[in-house]
Design a protein around this motif. Structure first.
Motif, PDB file in Angstrom:
ATOM      1  N   GLU A 165       0.827  -1.205   0.000  1.00 29.69           N
ATOM      2  CA  GLU A 165       0.000   0.000   0.000  1.00 29.69           C
ATOM      3  C   GLU A 165       0.865   1.261   0.000  1.00 29.69           C
ATOM      4  O   GLU A 165       0.599   2.206  -0.736  1.00 29.69           O
TER       5      GLU A 165
ATOM      6  N   PHE B 136       0.031   3.004  -3.460  1.00 26.01           N
ATOM      7  CA  PHE B 136      -1.057   3.973  -3.336  1.00 26.01           C
ATOM      8  C   PHE B 136      -0.659   5.399  -3.722  1.00 26.01           C
ATOM      9  O   PHE B 136      -1.409   6.078  -4.421  1.00 26.01           O
TER      10      PHE B 136
ATOM     11  N   VAL C  19      -2.551   7.531  -6.680  1.00 26.21           N
ATOM     12  CA  VAL C  19      -3.139   8.858  -6.487  1.00 26.21           C
ATOM     13  C   VAL C  19      -2.516   9.855  -7.453  1.00 26.21           C
ATOM     14  O   VAL C  19      -3.211  10.663  -8.079  1.00 26.21           O
TER      15      VAL C  19
ATOM     16  N   LEU D 270      -9.813   2.153  -4.908  1.00 26.48           N
ATOM     17  CA  LEU D 270     -10.018   2.887  -3.657  1.00 26.48           C
ATOM     18  C   LEU D 270     -11.224   2.358  -2.886  1.00 26.48           C
ATOM     19  O   LEU D 270     -11.143   2.100  -1.674  1.00 26.48           O
ATOM     20  N   ASN D 271     -12.352   2.190  -3.572  1.00 23.63           N
ATOM     21  CA  ASN D 271     -13.572   1.726  -2.904  1.00 23.63           C
ATOM     22  C   ASN D 271     -13.478   0.255  -2.511  1.00 23.63           C
ATOM     23  O   ASN D 271     -14.024  -0.144  -1.478  1.00 23.63           O
TER      24      ASN D 271
ATOM     25  N   ARG E 261     -11.362   0.065   0.649  1.00 21.14           N
ATOM     26  CA  ARG E 261     -12.165   0.491   1.800  1.00 21.14           C
ATOM     27  C   ARG E 261     -13.120  -0.621   2.232  1.00 21.14           C
ATOM     28  O   ARG E 261     -13.325  -0.858   3.419  1.00 21.14           O
TER      29      ARG E 261
END
Length: 265
Positions: free
Chosen positions: A94, A98, A102, A141-142, A145
């Motif tokens: 991550e 990540f 982004v 991303l979703n 989560r």
């Protein structure tokens, strides 16, 4: 609320919007007499007539756009899911991936599309790449989560039964991630269509974006056909969103908003 109770307000707002559009068009043309008023806000009934007159052409070119957008969407969704699973398995993954994910979204699509098209020199591949690029980040991303939304007590229970990592993912984390996954898919699906159309504006040979650009250049004489292509693009985006919503209802019917409500409407 019943389906009828949901549809009535939607229909009322839709009819009111069309009436307002038609009224403003009439005002600009016949009352205010604005030059080239119909190129700015054409009559709704003439746009509808043009839409149905050239329906076969719009359907054929829209199919090209939707086909490429769908392929890019599937590839982008697969990449997003894979990235989310890897980031949920490893904190180091991550931390490594990540920030770059982004940062990749900071590049404007309007600037990236011609770059990709100029590099690959293939309109089909360009549409697929842009659609996939738009898709993977909201999905990743979703999904991430959702994978982390599992309650600690449920996780501890699975671990108390000596469940392995993949068993925990298959039985617990992946089902818990479905609402988040479909949230990302519903965001990305219309954007994938928009991305494919944007690439077609760069100089493709076929697609709804090509029709849009050609009729825009032809000027006022092709105003109604231009607006028909705009509506066709919007319809494809809305249809893709509704398809993802339907799949969500079929795959995860246990969500609270899909459960039948008690009482009388």
């Amino acid at each position: 609320m019943s389906i009828r109770g949901r549809l009535v307000p939607l229909v009322v707002w839709f009819v009111a919007l069309l009436a307002l559009w038609e009224g403003l068009s009439w005002f600009l043309l016949d009352v205010a007499r604005v030059p080239l008023a119909q190129s700015k806000l054409p009559f709704v009934h003439k746009v509808a007539a043009s839409f149905f007159t050239y329906g076969s052409t719009l359907l054929k070119e829209g199919g090209v756009t939707l086909g490429n957008a769908s392929l890019g969407f599937l590839l982008g969704a697969a990449a997003g899911v894979l990235l989310a699973v890897l980031m949920s398995l490893s904190v180091w993954m991550e931390r490594l991936a990540f920030p770059y994910a982004v940062a990749s979204q900071m590049i404007p699509i309007l600037g990236l599309a011609p770059i990709i098209y100029g590099i690959v020199r293939d309109e089909q591949v360009s549409r697929i790449l842009i659609s996939g690029y738009i898709t993977f980040f909201p999905v990743a991303l979703n999904m991430l989560r959702g994978l982390r939304s599992v309650s600690p007590s449920s996780l501890e229970l699975m671990q108390s039964y000596a469940a392995g990592t993949w068993t925990i993912y298959w039985k617990l984390r992946l089902p818990a991630s479905l609402p988040g996954l479909f949230g990302g898919l519903k965001i990305a699906a219309p954007l994938a269509v928009t991305g494919a159309i944007l690439v077609e504006l760069m100089g493709a040979q076929r697609g709804i974006g090509v029709l849009m650009l050609r009729n825009l250049y032809y000027g006022p004489s092709h105003t109604y056909m231009f607006w028909s292509t705009v509506i066709a693009g919007a319809v494809m985006g809305i249809a893709s969103f509704l398809l993802m919503s339907l799949l969500e209802r079929l795959v995860s019917p246990w969500q609270p908003e899909f459960r039948p409500k008690g009482g009388v409407d």
